[in-house]
Design a protein around this motif. Structure first.
Motif, mmCIF file in Angstrom:
data_model
loop_
_atom_site.group_PDB
_atom_site.id
_atom_site.type_symbol
_atom_site.label_atom_id
_atom_site.label_comp_id
_atom_site.label_asym_id
_atom_site.label_seq_id
_atom_site.Cartn_x
_atom_site.Cartn_y
_atom_site.Cartn_z
ATOM 1 N N GLU A 51 -4.197 10.681 1.654
ATOM 2 C CA GLU A 51 -3.979 11.787 0.728
ATOM 3 C C GLU A 51 -4.506 11.497 -0.674
ATOM 4 O O GLU A 51 -4.620 12.393 -1.479
ATOM 5 N N GLU A 58 -5.901 14.132 -4.216
ATOM 6 C CA GLU A 58 -5.182 14.306 -5.477
ATOM 7 C C GLU A 58 -6.124 14.411 -6.662
ATOM 8 O O GLU A 58 -7.210 13.828 -6.668
ATOM 9 N N VAL A 73 0.855 -1.189 0.000
ATOM 10 C CA VAL A 73 0.000 0.000 0.000
ATOM 11 C C VAL A 73 0.894 1.243 0.000
ATOM 12 O O VAL A 73 1.749 1.379 0.868
ATOM 13 N N PRO A 74 0.713 2.147 -0.984
ATOM 14 C CA PRO A 74 1.530 3.377 -0.979
ATOM 15 C C PRO A 74 1.287 4.183 0.300
ATOM 16 O O PRO A 74 0.162 4.242 0.805
ATOM 17 N N LEU A 75 2.360 4.799 0.815
ATOM 18 C CA LEU A 75 2.244 5.549 2.062
ATOM 19 C C LEU A 75 1.202 6.665 1.944
ATOM 20 O O LEU A 75 0.501 6.972 2.892
ATOM 21 N N GLY A 76 1.102 7.262 0.741
ATOM 22 C CA GLY A 76 0.118 8.330 0.532
ATOM 23 C C GLY A 76 -1.309 7.853 0.743
ATOM 24 O O GLY A 76 -2.154 8.583 1.257
ATOM 25 N N LEU A 104 -2.138 5.470 2.824
ATOM 26 C CA LEU A 104 -2.298 5.260 4.265
ATOM 27 C C LEU A 104 -2.569 6.562 5.017
ATOM 28 O O LEU A 104 -3.243 6.563 6.039
ATOM 29 N N VAL A 105 -2.036 7.693 4.507
ATOM 30 C CA VAL A 105 -2.345 8.951 5.190
ATOM 31 C C VAL A 105 -3.640 9.572 4.660
ATOM 32 O O VAL A 105 -4.041 10.631 5.099
#
Lengths: 96, 385
Positions: free
Chosen positions: A91, A95, A83-86, A88-89
């Motif tokens: 974000e 986008e 899972v991309p860190l973005g 997980l936050v």
């Protein structure tokens, strides 16, 4: 030196671990998947072992004469898939 | 493998501390065996964050780490195991306030006094070292190019190889059940696979140290805390060469792992004391939040794995290393509080000096096991994760 055909059989596609790598470790007397995983890096790439760990369990069973059900599979941890860190936050929604 | 029934030294614990101690002992001609409950490295070593730094804030850890780095640099050669490489890629502490700058400047002065080439640099210089970091809030950075990182799996394999060549035995899946003693002299261990007689026993079990100490009725304050770490998918090497630290953002440490090129790191969220090693979703969220503040581009990088391990913590976050007074022949090197991997070369050299010669040139008194009962706690070691 003649090439060992087992060097051409890839068990772990993420980290290029071959059948020979796995069998050599088992021949040293190491049959615990958790230990094999840490020594060869099998199952530690992006697929997190979904492809290769069942194969490794099969190789151990064949080489040790144990039943496949007796082979202890390492614990599965989060995340189940990368899972991309973005994401997980949270974000990703912001986008364009 | 049939076990030996006697040895000069029994080392309990097959992590980096136990194996490195066994290496120095075997090199000095001692007959040594290592007893490991699971497999070598399985405790904390294989779960560590891979960092090796000299940027500490006290005279002892600075000097010990200076010695350790000298050894880490030559370890591949020393063990005749060239696969092992120390990546001397530095440690970069991002500083966001005047207070942080003041406290790190003080540390840098002390580090310089002991010959560590650390210095305070500008945010722009920090960005030259790691172009991906966000410096909008960064006021300065503490940088030491001679810190680094190494692969713990290769370090353990190298040591196991060397121990084999030195005829030192390592017994995996073997548990110490009892410590044999006559009066106040230790005489060996009773394990799950039989007895081994030895007049010297080294407790190198780190997080499990109190379990072994209790067999002799000894108490040193070492408790297991659950810390976690993550690794991401690999990307092009050398985008994030040094270990990057930010106390402002979660007490985070992160770098590209030396072998795979994925980002490895953690933050200071801990649980315990506990034996539980279940990973937590909260940790993953906090990692994502803090890591992407430090390096925004990481938001595009997928996290592939999260795991937990123990920091064997003491009240001052410094290890317990030395001779145990109550039992002749019983020594301890444990409670490394998250610094066992990096300190291993010097810490084990120190304890082996004490075992063989009763003293060491290294500042081992700092880690005196009896400082707690005397109320002489050290200044807390700088700790991340």
């Amino acid at each position: 030196m003649s090439e060992d055909p087992r060097e051409k059989i890839i068990i772990c596609r993420c980290n290029d671990v071959t059948l020979k790598d796995i069998e050599d470790i088992i021949d040293q007397g190491i049959t615990d998947i958790e230990e094999i995983k840490r020594l060869t890096r099998v199952g530690m790439g992006p697929c997190q072992g979904r492809t290769c760990i069942p194969l490794v369990a099969g190789i151990i069973a064949r080489k040790t004469g144990k039943k496949i059900e007796e082979i202890k599979i390492p614990i599965t941890r989060i995340p189940v898939r990368p899972v991309p860190l973005g994401v997980l936050v949270g974000e990703d929604e912001d986008e364009e | 493998m049939k076990m030996k029934s006697k040895a000069d030294v029994v080392v309990v614990g097959g992590g980096i501390i136990g194996l490195f101690s066994a290496y120095w002992l075997a090199k000095s001609g001692e007959e040594v065996v290592v007893i490991e409950k699971k497999y070598p490295g399985s405790g904390s070593t294989f779960r560590c964050g891979t960092g090796i730094r000299q940027q500490f804030g006290d005279y002892a850890n600075i000097q010990m780490m200076k010695k350790s780095v000298e050894i880490w640099k030559n370890l591949g050669e020393m063990l005749e195991f060239p696969e092992f490489k120390f990546a001397q890629t530095g440690y970069l502490f991002l500083l966001y306030s005047d207070e942080e700058i003041e406290s790190f400047s003080k540390n840098v002065r002390l580090q310089n006094k002991y010959g560590i080439p650390s210095r305070i640099i500008t945010p722009e210089e920090a960005r030259e070292i790691v172009p991906l970091i966000d410096i909008s809030e960064v006021k300065a950075a503490s940088w030491n190019p001679t810190d680094g990182k190494a692969n713990p799996f290769l370090a353990v394999r190298g040591l196991l190889n060397a121990l084999k060549n030195l005829n030192a035995e390592v017994y995996p899946y073997t548990e110490v059940k009892e410590i044999l003693h006559r009066g106040n002299e230790v005489k060996g261990v009773k394990t799950s696979r039989g007895e081994i007689r030895a007049d010297i026993i080294l407790n190198a079990t780190n997080a499990w140290a109190k379990i072994l100490n209790e067999k002799l009725g000894l108490k040193f304050p070492i408790e297991p805390y659950k810390h976690q770490a993550v690794i991401t998918e690999p990307f092009k090497y050398d985008e994030i060469k040094p270990m990057v630290i930010s106390f402002k953002y979660g007490g985070a440490y992160l770098t590209q792992e030396v072998t795979s090129g994925g980002v490895i790191g953690g933050i200071d969220l801990k649980y315990g004391p506990t034996w539980d090693l279940t990973t937590t979703y909260k940790f993953m969220r906090e990692i994502a939040k803090n890591f992407t503040h430090i390096i925004p581009a990481l938001k595009y990088i997928p996290l592939i794995r999260q795991w937990a391990g123990y920091y064997a913590e003491t009240p001052d976050h410094n290890a317990v290393i030395g001779k145990v007074r109550e039992y002749d022949g019983y020594y301890i090197a444990a409670g490394f509080s998250g610094h066992g991997f990096m300190l291993a070369p010097a810490a084990t050299k120190g304890i082996v000096d004490i075992i063989l010669h009763g003293k060491s040139d290294l500042p081992m008194d700092f880690y005196d096991p009896y400082r707690f009962e005397r109320g002489e706690l050290r200044e807390q070691a700088i700790q991340m994760g």
